[in-house]
Motif scaffolding. Structure first.
Motif, PDB file in Angstrom:
ATOM      1  N   ASP A  92      82.718  36.541 106.854  1.00 20.13           N
ATOM      2  CA  ASP A  92      82.919  37.977 106.701  1.00 20.13           C
ATOM      3  C   ASP A  92      81.584  38.707 106.726  1.00 20.13           C
ATOM      4  OD1 ASP A  92      84.950  40.179 105.820  1.00 20.13           O
ATOM      5  OD2 ASP A  92      83.211  40.426 104.519  1.00 20.13           O
ATOM      6  N   ARG A  93      81.601  39.923 107.276  1.00 20.88           N
ATOM      7  CA  ARG A  93      80.381  40.717 107.422  1.00 20.88           C
ATOM      8  C   ARG A  93      79.641  40.890 106.089  1.00 20.88           C
ATOM      9  NH1 ARG A  93      82.524  44.989 109.751  1.00 20.88           N
ATOM     10  NH2 ARG A  93      81.555  45.054 111.808  1.00 20.88           N
ATOM     11  N   SER A  94      80.367  41.200 105.022  1.00 19.34           N
ATOM     12  CA  SER A  94      79.717  41.421 103.730  1.00 19.34           C
ATOM     13  C   SER A  94      78.979  40.175 103.247  1.00 19.34           C
ATOM     14  CB  SER A  94      80.748  41.860 102.686  1.00 19.34           C
ATOM     15  OG  SER A  94      81.238  43.146 102.973  1.00 19.34           O
ATOM     16  N   TYR A  95      79.565  39.009 103.471  1.00 20.93           N
ATOM     17  CA  TYR A  95      78.929  37.755 103.057  1.00 20.93           C
ATOM     18  C   TYR A  95      77.642  37.523 103.837  1.00 20.93           C
ATOM     19  CZ  TYR A  95      78.267  32.725 102.327  1.00 20.93           C
ATOM     20  OH  TYR A  95      77.742  31.486 102.029  1.00 20.93           O
ATOM     21  N   ARG A  96      77.685  37.740 105.145  1.00 14.38           N
ATOM     22  CA  ARG A  96      76.532  37.444 105.993  1.00 14.38           C
ATOM     23  C   ARG A  96      75.377  38.409 105.760  1.00 14.38           C
ATOM     24  NH1 ARG A  96      77.478  38.690 110.768  1.00 14.38           N
ATOM     25  NH2 ARG A  96      79.621  39.463 110.719  1.00 14.38           N
ATOM     26  N   LYS A  97      75.653  39.548 105.146  1.00 11.54           N
ATOM     27  CA  LYS A  97      74.625  40.561 104.930  1.00 11.54           C
ATOM     28  C   LYS A  97      74.211  40.688 103.458  1.00 11.54           C
ATOM     29  CE  LYS A  97      75.934  43.554 108.836  1.00 11.54           C
ATOM     30  NZ  LYS A  97      74.632  44.043 109.300  1.00 11.54           N
ATOM     31  N   SER A  98      74.729  39.823 102.599  1.00 10.59           N
ATOM     32  CA  SER A  98      74.538  40.003 101.159  1.00 10.59           C
ATOM     33  C   SER A  98      73.652  38.964 100.492  1.00 10.59           C
ATOM     34  CB  SER A  98      75.901  40.022 100.452  1.00 10.59           C
ATOM     35  OG  SER A  98      76.540  41.267 100.631  1.00 10.59           O
ATOM     36  N   ALA A  99      72.990  38.133 101.269  1.00 10.40           N
ATOM     37  CA  ALA A  99      72.103  37.143 100.655  1.00 10.40           C
ATOM     38  C   ALA A  99      70.985  37.841  99.880  1.00 10.40           C
ATOM     39  CB  ALA A  99      71.504  36.243 101.734  1.00 10.40           C
ATOM     40  N   ASP A 100      70.417  37.139  98.925  1.00 14.61           N
ATOM     41  CA  ASP A 100      69.264  37.673  98.200  1.00 14.61           C
ATOM     42  C   ASP A 100      68.177  38.072  99.199  1.00 14.61           C
ATOM     43  OD1 ASP A 100      70.536  37.201  95.820  1.00 14.61           O
ATOM     44  OD2 ASP A 100      69.428  35.368  95.349  1.00 14.61           O
ATOM     45  N   THR A 101      67.595  39.239  98.980  1.00 18.37           N
ATOM     46  CA  THR A 101      66.527  39.859  99.781  1.00 18.37           C
ATOM     47  C   THR A 101      67.014  40.426 101.111  1.00 18.37           C
ATOM     48  OG1 THR A 101      65.658  37.954 101.072  1.00 18.37           O
ATOM     49  CG2 THR A 101      64.866  38.206  98.792  1.00 18.37           C
ATOM     50  N   TYR A 102      68.318  40.427 101.380  1.00 16.89           N
ATOM     51  CA  TYR A 102      68.808  40.907 102.669  1.00 16.89           C
ATOM     52  C   TYR A 102      69.087  42.414 102.689  1.00 16.89           C
ATOM     53  CZ  TYR A 102      68.949  36.514 105.239  1.00 16.89           C
ATOM     54  OH  TYR A 102      68.600  35.373 105.932  1.00 16.89           O
ATOM     55  N   SER A 103      68.701  43.115 101.635  1.00 14.58           N
ATOM     56  CA  SER A 103      68.695  44.579 101.634  1.00 14.58           C
ATOM     57  C   SER A 103      67.318  45.022 101.161  1.00 14.58           C
ATOM     58  CB  SER A 103      69.770  45.149 100.711  1.00 14.58           C
ATOM     59  OG  SER A 103      71.067  44.804 101.150  1.00 14.58           O
ATOM     60  N   VAL A 104      66.562  45.638 102.041  1.00 13.45           N
ATOM     61  CA  VAL A 104      65.205  46.097 101.709  1.00 13.45           C
ATOM     62  C   VAL A 104      65.212  47.615 101.669  1.00 13.45           C
ATOM     63  CG1 VAL A 104      62.751  45.938 102.252  1.00 13.45           C
ATOM     64  CG2 VAL A 104      64.308  44.099 102.970  1.00 13.45           C
ATOM     65  N   LEU A 105      64.648  48.187 100.612  1.00 14.13           N
ATOM     66  CA  LEU A 105      64.636  49.637 100.441  1.00 14.13           C
ATOM     67  C   LEU A 105      63.215  50.081 100.113  1.00 14.13           C
ATOM     68  CD1 LEU A 105      66.870  51.869 100.434  1.00 14.13           C
ATOM     69  CD2 LEU A 105      66.760  51.787  97.936  1.00 14.13           C
ATOM     70  N   GLY A 106      62.746  51.089 100.816  1.00 10.71           N
ATOM     71  CA  GLY A 106      61.402  51.564 100.515  1.00 10.71           C
ATOM     72  C   GLY A 106      60.915  52.588 101.541  1.00 10.71           C
ATOM     73  N   PRO A 107      59.622  52.840 101.616  1.00 10.68           N
ATOM     74  CA  PRO A 107      58.638  52.326 100.670  1.00 10.68           C
ATOM     75  C   PRO A 107      58.701  53.037  99.325  1.00 10.68           C
ATOM     76  CG  PRO A 107      57.604  53.801 102.245  1.00 10.68           C
ATOM     77  CD  PRO A 107      59.025  53.644 102.688  1.00 10.68           C
ATOM     78  N   TYR A 108      59.395  54.202  99.358  1.00 10.35           N
ATOM     79  CA  TYR A 108      59.598  55.012  98.151  1.00 10.35           C
ATOM     80  C   TYR A 108      60.798  55.904  98.401  1.00 10.35           C
ATOM     81  CZ  TYR A 108      56.024  56.923 101.263  1.00 10.35           C
ATOM     82  OH  TYR A 108      55.293  57.262 102.383  1.00 10.35           O
ATOM     83  N   LEU A 109      61.240  56.616  97.381  1.00 12.98           N
ATOM     84  CA  LEU A 109      62.327  57.588  97.509  1.00 12.98           C
ATOM     85  C   LEU A 109      61.721  58.952  97.823  1.00 12.98           C
ATOM     86  CD1 LEU A 109      65.402  58.365  97.019  1.00 12.98           C
ATOM     87  CD2 LEU A 109      64.647  59.038  94.732  1.00 12.98           C
ATOM     88  N   VAL A 110      62.100  59.524  98.943  1.00 11.40           N
ATOM     89  CA  VAL A 110      61.692  60.884  99.298  1.00 11.40           C
ATOM     90  C   VAL A 110      62.826  61.808  98.888  1.00 11.40           C
ATOM     91  CG1 VAL A 110      60.982  62.432 101.143  1.00 11.40           C
ATOM     92  CG2 VAL A 110      60.317  60.017 101.216  1.00 11.40           C
ATOM     93  N   THR A 111      62.561  62.719  97.954  1.00  7.33           N
ATOM     94  CA  THR A 111      63.634  63.558  97.433  1.00  7.33           C
ATOM     95  C   THR A 111      64.212  64.447  98.532  1.00  7.33           C
ATOM     96  OG1 THR A 111      61.963  65.135  96.640  1.00  7.33           O
ATOM     97  CG2 THR A 111      62.827  63.537  95.047  1.00  7.33           C
ATOM     98  N   ALA A 112      65.484  64.782  98.370  1.00  9.32           N
ATOM     99  CA  ALA A 112      66.247  65.442  99.422  1.00  9.32           C
ATOM    100  C   ALA A 112      65.626  66.760  99.874  1.00  9.32           C
ATOM    101  CB  ALA A 112      67.683  65.669  98.948  1.00  9.32           C
ATOM    102  N   ASP A 113      64.945  67.465  98.977  1.00  6.25           N
ATOM    103  CA  ASP A 113      64.361  68.746  99.344  1.00  6.25           C
ATOM    104  C   ASP A 113      63.257  68.617 100.388  1.00  6.25           C
ATOM    105  OD1 ASP A 113      63.090  67.567  96.856  1.00  6.25           O
ATOM    106  OD2 ASP A 113      61.565  69.025  97.392  1.00  6.25           O
ATOM    107  N   GLU A 114      62.691  67.418 100.546  1.00  5.35           N
ATOM    108  CA  GLU A 114      61.623  67.209 101.521  1.00  5.35           C
ATOM    109  C   GLU A 114      62.153  66.791 102.896  1.00  5.35           C
ATOM    110  OE1 GLU A 114      58.175  65.077 100.523  1.00  5.35           O
ATOM    111  OE2 GLU A 114      57.910  66.034  98.573  1.00  5.35           O
ATOM    112  N   VAL A 115      63.452  66.558 102.995  1.00  8.03           N
ATOM    113  CA  VAL A 115      64.051  66.151 104.273  1.00  8.03           C
ATOM    114  C   VAL A 115      65.198  67.123 104.568  1.00  8.03           C
ATOM    115  CG1 VAL A 115      64.998  64.227 105.615  1.00  8.03           C
ATOM    116  CG2 VAL A 115      63.471  63.758 103.687  1.00  8.03           C
TER     117      VAL A 115
END
Length: 290
Positions: free
Chosen positions: A187-210
């Motif tokens: 299943d798609r969720s299984y194949r994409k859910s391994a540890d480290t398989y979601s990377v988020l960054g480099p920081y959060l840009v608040t919505a007012d800047e985009v």
């Protein structure tokens, strides 16, 4: 404002090539009592903390951005939501490359307005979330593991049944997202859910800047070679509509992440590779494969 989590869970404000340590404002977060509500407490309280963050920045210790360890700017999302096949050219390459979906999900969407209308959205394991400095560990050696670069939307408040017209009011900000995946029959969720398989960054840009997240150029290079190069204007199901679809089924909580979909050009990565992802108005992050 650009908010990062760095080193040993320090809170920072990023300006150009500097990180201002404003961790002192974390003392203003309320103590937690069981049962703990879902979601990320910092993201929930961010609007209330902005003045305190700016005040703390004046006398803050600074670090060079390239010298800190960048963690995911969202520490405790209740869930990661992802959109399948949300760029037309990726739909076409998925149909042409049997390995990408391996007959598990027919990439066509004839009779439906979009792949999201046909397949809905899907969930990824929230504990698989890492920051760029932590890198990606190949969990399926010997199989095809691919990069997928995406615009990631971070929800700012608890909400349910949000109409597309009101979707921007529930967004805390935006990040670069990497939706890593292994190809196969699971299943798609299984194949994409391994540890480290979601990377988020480099920081959060608040919505007012985009002001217009639907018009952002983005790309990913692997070892200096361009792999994906696109613009969010080509999303089949837009950001506002994705929030409507997701919130009709799930209650969204502060810190929930919506991966909006990847364009054409997905390709395999190997241990030792270096991915460099960029999104206009958000920034750039380097992620190593181990």
């Amino acid at each position: 404002m650009r908010i990062c989590r760095f080193n040993e869970n320090r809170l920072g404000v990023v300006e150009q090539d500097k990180v201002y340590d404003v961790s002192a404002v974390l003392d203003a977060l309320p103590a937690l009592k069981w049962p703990v509500a879902p979601g990320d407490l910092l993201i929930e309280r961010l609007p209330m903390l902005q003045e305190a963050i700016l005040a703390a920045k004046k006398d803050a210790r600074t670090f060079a951005l390239q010298e800190v360890k960048l963690l995911s700017p969202v520490a405790t999302p209740s869930k990661i939501i992802a959109a399948p096949l949300n760029y037309k050219l990726h739909v076409e390459e998925s149909a042409a490359d049997a390995q990408i979906h391996n007959n598990v999900h027919n990439p066509g969407y004839e009779g439906f307005a979009s792949p999201v209308a046909k397949f809905g959205v899907f969930l990824k394991n929230a504990t698989g979330l890492v920051g760029p400095s932590e890198g990606v560990v190949i969990n399926f050696p010997g199989r095809r593991n691919d990069h997928e670069v995406e615009l990631a939307v971070v929800i700012g408040k608890k909400c349910k049944n949000v109409k597309a017209a009101d979707a921007r009011s529930v967004i805390a900000g935006y990040c670069i997202g990497l939706d890593m995946t292994v190809r196969g029959t699971e299943d798609r969720s299984y194949r994409k859910s391994a540890d480290t398989y979601s990377v988020l960054g480099p920081y959060l840009v608040t919505a007012d800047e985009v002001p217009n997240p639907g018009e952002l150029a983005f790309s990913i290079h692997v070892n200096g070679e361009v792999r994906q190069n696109a613009n969010t204007r080509d999303l089949i199901t837009g950001i506002d509509e994705l929030i409507e679809v997701a919130s009709n089924v799930y209650t969204l909580y502060p810190g929930d992440v919506i991966m909006t979909g990847t364009p054409e050009g997905v390709a395999s990565i190997q241990p030792g590779d270096v991915m460099t992802a960029r999104i206009e108005q958000i920034g750039e992050m380097e992620v190593r494969i181990r």
